[in-house]
Design a protein around this motif. Sequence first.
Motif, PDB file in Angstrom:
ATOM      1  N   PRO A  31       0.792  -1.383  -0.085  1.00 22.96           N
ATOM      2  CA  PRO A  31       0.173   0.041   0.507  1.00 22.96           C
ATOM      3  C   PRO A  31       0.517   0.833  -0.036  1.00 22.96           C
ATOM      4  O   PRO A  31       2.247   1.520   0.043  1.00 22.96           O
ATOM      5  N   GLU A  32       0.054   2.386  -0.217  1.00 24.11           N
ATOM      6  CA  GLU A  32       1.067   3.841  -0.905  1.00 24.11           C
ATOM      7  C   GLU A  32       1.375   3.918   1.130  1.00 24.11           C
ATOM      8  O   GLU A  32       1.201   4.174   1.788  1.00 24.11           O
ATOM      9  N   VAL A  33       2.576   4.586   0.886  1.00 27.90           N
ATOM     10  CA  VAL A  33       2.977   5.124   2.094  1.00 27.90           C
ATOM     11  C   VAL A  33       3.315   6.654   1.783  1.00 27.90           C
ATOM     12  O   VAL A  33       4.082   6.884   0.748  1.00 27.90           O
ATOM     13  N   TYR A  34       3.286   7.577   2.614  1.00 32.05           N
ATOM     14  CA  TYR A  34       4.542   8.471   2.949  1.00 32.05           C
ATOM     15  C   TYR A  34       5.365   9.014   3.735  1.00 32.05           C
ATOM     16  O   TYR A  34       5.430   9.470   4.827  1.00 32.05           O
ATOM     17  N   ILE A  35       6.673   9.829   2.979  1.00 33.17           N
ATOM     18  CA  ILE A  35       7.994  10.460   3.307  1.00 33.17           C
ATOM     19  C   ILE A  35       8.324  11.373   3.229  1.00 33.17           C
ATOM     20  O   ILE A  35       8.335  11.820   2.113  1.00 33.17           O
ATOM     21  N   ASN A  36       7.656  12.425   4.689  1.00 31.84           N
ATOM     22  CA  ASN A  36       8.631  13.149   4.120  1.00 31.84           C
ATOM     23  C   ASN A  36       9.854  13.887   5.003  1.00 31.84           C
ATOM     24  O   ASN A  36      10.204  14.008   6.099  1.00 31.84           O
ATOM     25  N   PHE A  37      10.636  14.062   4.218  1.00 34.18           N
ATOM     26  CA  PHE A  37      12.004  14.499   4.466  1.00 34.18           C
ATOM     27  C   PHE A  37      12.450  15.236   5.420  1.00 34.18           C
ATOM     28  O   PHE A  37      11.620  16.381   3.868  1.00 34.18           O
ATOM     29  N   GLN A  38      12.728  15.985   5.693  1.00 37.21           N
ATOM     30  CA  GLN A  38      13.209  17.599   6.322  1.00 37.21           C
ATOM     31  C   GLN A  38      14.731  17.831   6.398  1.00 37.21           C
ATOM     32  O   GLN A  38      14.982  16.718   6.873  1.00 37.21           O
ATOM     33  N   ILE A  39      15.265  18.776   5.986  1.00 36.37           N
ATOM     34  CA  ILE A  39      16.573  18.875   5.464  1.00 36.37           C
ATOM     35  C   ILE A  39      17.305  20.362   6.094  1.00 36.37           C
ATOM     36  O   ILE A  39      16.530  21.434   5.337  1.00 36.37           O
ATOM     37  N   GLY A  40      18.262  20.978   7.078  1.00 39.69           N
ATOM     38  CA  GLY A  40      18.362  22.522   7.099  1.00 39.69           C
ATOM     39  C   GLY A  40      19.468  22.084   6.094  1.00 39.69           C
ATOM     40  O   GLY A  40      20.373  21.156   5.693  1.00 39.69           O
ATOM     41  N   THR A  41      19.519  23.754   5.235  1.00 38.56           N
ATOM     42  CA  THR A  41      20.202  23.887   4.470  1.00 38.56           C
ATOM     43  C   THR A  41      21.922  24.213   5.472  1.00 38.56           C
ATOM     44  O   THR A  41      22.796  24.329   4.236  1.00 38.56           O
ATOM     45  N   LYS A  42      21.973  24.154   5.843  1.00 33.62           N
ATOM     46  CA  LYS A  42      22.733  24.413   7.492  1.00 33.62           C
ATOM     47  C   LYS A  42      23.912  22.466   6.650  1.00 33.62           C
ATOM     48  O   LYS A  42      25.187  22.856   8.253  1.00 33.62           O
ATOM     49  N   GLU A  43      22.806  21.901   7.049  1.00 33.45           N
ATOM     50  CA  GLU A  43      23.514  20.392   7.542  1.00 33.45           C
ATOM     51  C   GLU A  43      23.478  19.678   5.964  1.00 33.45           C
ATOM     52  O   GLU A  43      22.976  20.559   4.849  1.00 33.45           O
ATOM     53  N   SER A  44      24.526  19.317   6.360  1.00 37.46           N
ATOM     54  CA  SER A  44      24.948  17.919   4.583  1.00 37.46           C
ATOM     55  C   SER A  44      23.995  16.876   5.191  1.00 37.46           C
ATOM     56  O   SER A  44      23.170  16.710   5.890  1.00 37.46           O
ATOM     57  N   GLY A  45      23.469  16.507   3.809  1.00 42.35           N
ATOM     58  CA  GLY A  45      22.415  14.945   3.892  1.00 42.35           C
ATOM     59  C   GLY A  45      21.728  15.191   3.112  1.00 42.35           C
ATOM     60  O   GLY A  45      20.801  13.937   2.707  1.00 42.35           O
ATOM     61  N   LYS A  46      21.490  16.076   2.490  1.00 40.60           N
ATOM     62  CA  LYS A  46      20.801  16.159   1.494  1.00 40.60           C
ATOM     63  C   LYS A  46      20.538  15.026  -0.188  1.00 40.60           C
ATOM     64  O   LYS A  46      19.729  15.169   0.146  1.00 40.60           O
ATOM     65  N   GLU A  47      22.087  14.835  -0.099  1.00 40.41           N
ATOM     66  CA  GLU A  47      22.200  14.161  -1.580  1.00 40.41           C
ATOM     67  C   GLU A  47      21.127  12.683  -1.027  1.00 40.41           C
ATOM     68  O   GLU A  47      21.045  12.089  -2.255  1.00 40.41           O
ATOM     69  N   ARG A  48      21.569  12.338  -0.003  1.00 42.21           N
ATOM     70  CA  ARG A  48      21.469  10.671   0.180  1.00 42.21           C
ATOM     71  C   ARG A  48      19.484  10.908  -0.344  1.00 42.21           C
ATOM     72  O   ARG A  48      18.920  10.227  -0.674  1.00 42.21           O
ATOM     73  N   MET A  49      18.758  11.816   0.237  1.00 42.42           N
ATOM     74  CA  MET A  49      17.406  12.289   0.654  1.00 42.42           C
ATOM     75  C   MET A  49      17.430  12.169  -0.845  1.00 42.42           C
ATOM     76  O   MET A  49      15.907  11.232  -1.733  1.00 42.42           O
ATOM     77  N   VAL A  50      17.831  12.769  -1.819  1.00 45.93           N
ATOM     78  CA  VAL A  50      17.550  12.654  -2.649  1.00 45.93           C
ATOM     79  C   VAL A  50      17.923  11.329  -3.772  1.00 45.93           C
ATOM     80  O   VAL A  50      16.580  11.465  -5.139  1.00 45.93           O
ATOM     81  N   LYS A  51      18.759  10.986  -3.667  1.00 40.60           N
ATOM     82  CA  LYS A  51      18.282   9.863  -4.373  1.00 40.60           C
ATOM     83  C   LYS A  51      18.131   8.960  -4.224  1.00 40.60           C
ATOM     84  O   LYS A  51      17.076   8.601  -4.479  1.00 40.60           O
ATOM     85  N   PHE A  52      17.722   8.610  -3.039  1.00 42.71           N
ATOM     86  CA  PHE A  52      16.215   7.559  -2.545  1.00 42.71           C
ATOM     87  C   PHE A  52      14.986   8.333  -3.277  1.00 42.71           C
ATOM     88  O   PHE A  52      14.590   7.365  -3.157  1.00 42.71           O
ATOM     89  N   GLN A  53      15.142   9.299  -3.256  1.00 36.38           N
ATOM     90  CA  GLN A  53      13.069   9.877  -3.827  1.00 36.38           C
ATOM     91  C   GLN A  53      13.404   9.474  -4.977  1.00 36.38           C
ATOM     92  O   GLN A  53      12.361   8.961  -6.198  1.00 36.38           O
TER      93      GLN A  53
END
Length: 419
Positions: free
Chosen positions: A348-370
Amino acid sequence: MHEYPQRPRPDDQQSYQDYPPQGHGGQPHQQYQQHQQSYEASYPGRPPYGEPLAGAGHPYDPEPAQPRRSRRRIWISAVVALALLLGGGGFAAWKLDWFSGNGEAVTFGKNPPAAAGSSDPAAPSAEAKPSGDPDVLMPTGPKSDFKQTAKLDDGTIIAKTRLAGAKSGFEGDVWVWAPKQYDDPKYAKSGFPVLIALPGGNGFPNNYWADTSLGLQKAITEGVKAGTSLPYIVIMPVLNPDAKYYYDGSDIPGQAKMGTWIAEDVPAFAKANFRTYKSRDGWAFMGSSSGAFVGMKTVLQHPDKFKAVIASGGEIVPDSPLWKGHQAEMDANNPEKLAQKLIDTKGPEVYINFQIGTKESGKERMVKFQQQYGKGPVKTTIRDIQNGEHNGWHYVRGMKEGSLEWVSKVLKAPKPEAG
């Protein structure tokens, strides 16, 4: 993933040595080093980053924090001083929590008497049965014993209890908060959505979302008034069984069954004590750092039980050192593999809302997962928190700016009775 101090702001002199700079697997983290350099450059002459503050402000403060004294504390201090002046020595033994109500017993909800013939005082009466919605689940019991730990300005209470997990065998503390609507007679036969809030860092022995300084409960209250949030029951369990390792919210062979604790025992506890929903439409997670990973992993692992997660500043794959020698079990708790399985089986459908601060690293892995897994039944969004860093205050700000509204649109709202 679970890097540097992110606990609530201390109210007194405190060492940050209790909040290690290691990453999830115990390795130094780049973000911690960056903040260390920034802190030392901004505050020359202060104690080294990670050492006792000795009166200095929080390392993220632009200026040294000044102690604040509320009118209530000033009044209490005056009363204590007067009593001692008058010779009331016994008064000095009173704990100041007496004035706040902390430590007192708390009851959530106004449950009607048990049905005739029932030996369980928590069992709902015939009059208490929900009307019109078969999805509503009245408290199943047995009730837990709650003690107040904080009281908010609107009169709502955060309370703590000790939970012995029937399925995991793990025993730990759980904090809870219910919105004002929960005690409103109009909602007496309605279920409420549950938000399980998971901390980062060691997640033991406390859950920092139970600290009112972060503002999670206040954000929900304000969102309800603004029409941008549902009135959630917030459940805040400890995340790990000790402060030595991270357990990835999983049943790692030979270790405490923290996956069962989070996915089975904690929801069962909520159902025992509160009016909830039977379906997954009333169940979601939110978490930061290590808690973000566990929340996301649990939703993907149990899409029949949970529908959504707000995952702030978390990792994507399991990396506890305790997985060594247990590759198959680790794969069964890997969000990437779980997402692909969900895609292959079409729901079934699931909903994932990532949050990431612009002054921290880690957005790349979220974008890759998306990009790789945000398709089919796996619905993903990424919220940037402008000037946000890796801490709970900024993640709550992101929730106020839109993530609470996002999750509220996919979950089930309580329904008041007409009249």
